[in-house]
Design an enzyme around this catalytic site. Structure first.
Site, PDB file in Angstrom:
ATOM      1  N   THR A 115       8.518   4.124 -28.286  1.00 29.38           N
ATOM      2  CA  THR A 115       9.142   4.440 -26.918  1.00 29.38           C
ATOM      3  C   THR A 115       8.801   3.037 -25.744  1.00 29.38           C
ATOM      4  O   THR A 115       9.465   2.639 -24.992  1.00 29.38           O
ATOM      5  CB  THR A 115       8.822   5.613 -26.218  1.00 29.38           C
ATOM      6  OG1 THR A 115       9.297   6.963 -27.184  1.00 29.38           O
ATOM      7  CG2 THR A 115       9.883   5.791 -24.928  1.00 29.38           C
ATOM      8  N   TYR A 131      -0.252  10.378 -36.159  1.00 30.42           N
ATOM      9  CA  TYR A 131       1.426  10.611 -35.756  1.00 30.42           C
ATOM     10  C   TYR A 131       2.131  10.244 -36.748  1.00 30.42           C
ATOM     11  O   TYR A 131       2.054   9.254 -37.668  1.00 30.42           O
ATOM     12  CB  TYR A 131       1.413   9.199 -34.620  1.00 30.42           C
ATOM     13  CG  TYR A 131       2.981   9.240 -34.033  1.00 30.42           C
ATOM     14  CD1 TYR A 131       3.879  10.428 -34.326  1.00 30.42           C
ATOM     15  CD2 TYR A 131       3.276   8.029 -33.663  1.00 30.42           C
ATOM     16  CE1 TYR A 131       4.905   9.929 -33.856  1.00 30.42           C
ATOM     17  CE2 TYR A 131       4.522   7.812 -33.198  1.00 30.42           C
ATOM     18  CZ  TYR A 131       5.256   8.569 -33.199  1.00 30.42           C
ATOM     19  OH  TYR A 131       6.756   8.624 -32.847  1.00 30.42           O
ATOM     20  N   LYS A 183       0.529  14.433 -33.718  1.00 35.38           N
ATOM     21  CA  LYS A 183       1.683  14.260 -33.160  1.00 35.38           C
ATOM     22  C   LYS A 183       2.751  14.582 -34.372  1.00 35.38           C
ATOM     23  O   LYS A 183       2.780  13.501 -34.926  1.00 35.38           O
ATOM     24  CB  LYS A 183       1.943  13.124 -32.202  1.00 35.38           C
ATOM     25  CG  LYS A 183       3.381  12.921 -31.809  1.00 35.38           C
ATOM     26  CD  LYS A 183       3.677  11.561 -31.301  1.00 35.38           C
ATOM     27  CE  LYS A 183       5.128  11.582 -30.594  1.00 35.38           C
ATOM     28  NZ  LYS A 183       5.462  10.047 -30.055  1.00 35.38           N
ATOM     29  N   ILE A 199       4.341  15.420 -26.917  1.00 33.19           N
ATOM     30  CA  ILE A 199       4.476  13.861 -26.628  1.00 33.19           C
ATOM     31  C   ILE A 199       5.966  13.683 -26.515  1.00 33.19           C
ATOM     32  O   ILE A 199       6.716  13.734 -27.394  1.00 33.19           O
ATOM     33  CB  ILE A 199       3.863  13.089 -27.469  1.00 33.19           C
ATOM     34  CG1 ILE A 199       2.219  13.512 -27.416  1.00 33.19           C
ATOM     35  CG2 ILE A 199       3.887  11.614 -26.992  1.00 33.19           C
ATOM     36  CD1 ILE A 199       1.453  12.485 -28.185  1.00 33.19           C
TER      37      ILE A 199
END
Length: 300
Positions: free
Chosen positions: A46, A134, A162, A204
């Protein structure tokens, strides 16, 4: 290190010339902390990590560490396609004072599950920081399976995952691995409330860039088991969550951030929001302001 609650995957503001908008970044950080955000992710996908040079990455991390000043943990992305490069990036991050390395499944190279175990163990053993796994198969081309996560969850420096896979069964399988030393965090905004009501430690979030107080409240409600109240707030947030997915992340969220006064655009190959979605961006900006005002009033 126990990660929980509302953690924002921060976008990186740029100015009209494409340089870092340092003033906007600092305002964004302070706004997040003031709204109750419980962790900050710097230079993830992001945050357009692939478009940042080394100096920009270091400035973003060190400024976040300085501004957070221990109030909330600072995480930053270090995951790369090669293990040696990921270890080196994690060591550099440790020297910058960050709290946790967010390490994505190595993109593009499509390692086996055994390769993932070896990769993450090497990063945890040699990188000098706690590691948050992740898993985001849609971006990396490989899905890290729960059995693989189970092998890694006992490592003393691997502190959680995540998980961006939105399946109910996937989340249930990961929650079985949850412990005081291993957190399970949703990486999917639309299913985050459901995941937390099932027992996930937090989220998240991308959308929390633009509605941070609302996501803090959503996390508090869901983690307290208040299903009706969490569901009602999640329903109000659905248009915001849906808009964040109308084009590749972070194009939509940065369109709203620009309307909120945080930066001007993106770096190629990402392009600005298509004309067809700009009226919706205006609507979502107004909706976000209304939701935030009501959530901040309730929190006051």
């Amino acid at each position: 290190m126990r990660l929980s609650g509302s953690i924002t995957a921060l976008a990186t503001p740029f100015d009209a010339d494409g340089a870092l908008d340092r003033a906007a970044w600092k305002r964004l950080l302070e706004s997040q902390i003031d709204a109750g955000t419980q962790g900050l992710v710097v230079a993830g996908s992001t945050g357009e990590a692939a478009a940042l040079d080394d100096g920009e990455y270091e400035w973003l991390v060190t400024s976040a560490v300085a501004m957070a000043a221990g109030r909330v943990p600072v995480l930053a992305g270090t995951g790369m396609s090669a293990t040696a490069r990921t270890v080196a990036a994690t060591r550099r991050l440790a020297a910058m004072g960050a709290d946790v390395a967010l390490v994505v499944v190595p993109p593009y190279v499509r390692p086996t599950q055994a390769g993932l175990v070896a990769h993450y163990r090497a990063v945890a053993d040699e990188g000098g920081l706690p590691v948050l796994l992740y898993n985001v198969p849609g971006r990396t081309g490989v899905d890290m399976l729960p059995a693989t996560v189970a092998e890694l969850a006992t490592h003393p420096r691997i502190v959680g995952i995540k998980e961006a896979h939105d399946g109910v069964e996937r989340m249930q399988a990961l929650l079985a691995l949850q412990s005081e030393s291993f957190a399970v965090l949703s990486g999917d905004d639309p299913s985050a409330a459901r995941a937390m009501l099932a027992g996930a430690d937090g989220v998240i979030s991308v959308a929390s860039n633009i509605v941070p107080a609302a996501f803090r409240q959503l996390c508090d409600l869901a983690r307290a088991g208040r299903a009706d109240a969490a569901g009602a707030l999640d329903a109000r947030l659905k248009p915001v969550q849906a808009f964040c997915g109308v084009e590749s992340n972070p194009i939509p969220v940065k369109a709203v951030l620009a309307r909120q006064g945080y930066g001007h655009g993106l770096r190629l190959p990402l392009t600005t929001l298509a004309e067809a979605h700009r009226a919706e961006a205006d609507d979502v900006t107004r909706l976000a302001a209304d939701i935030e005002a009501s959530c901040r009033a309730r929190a006051a």
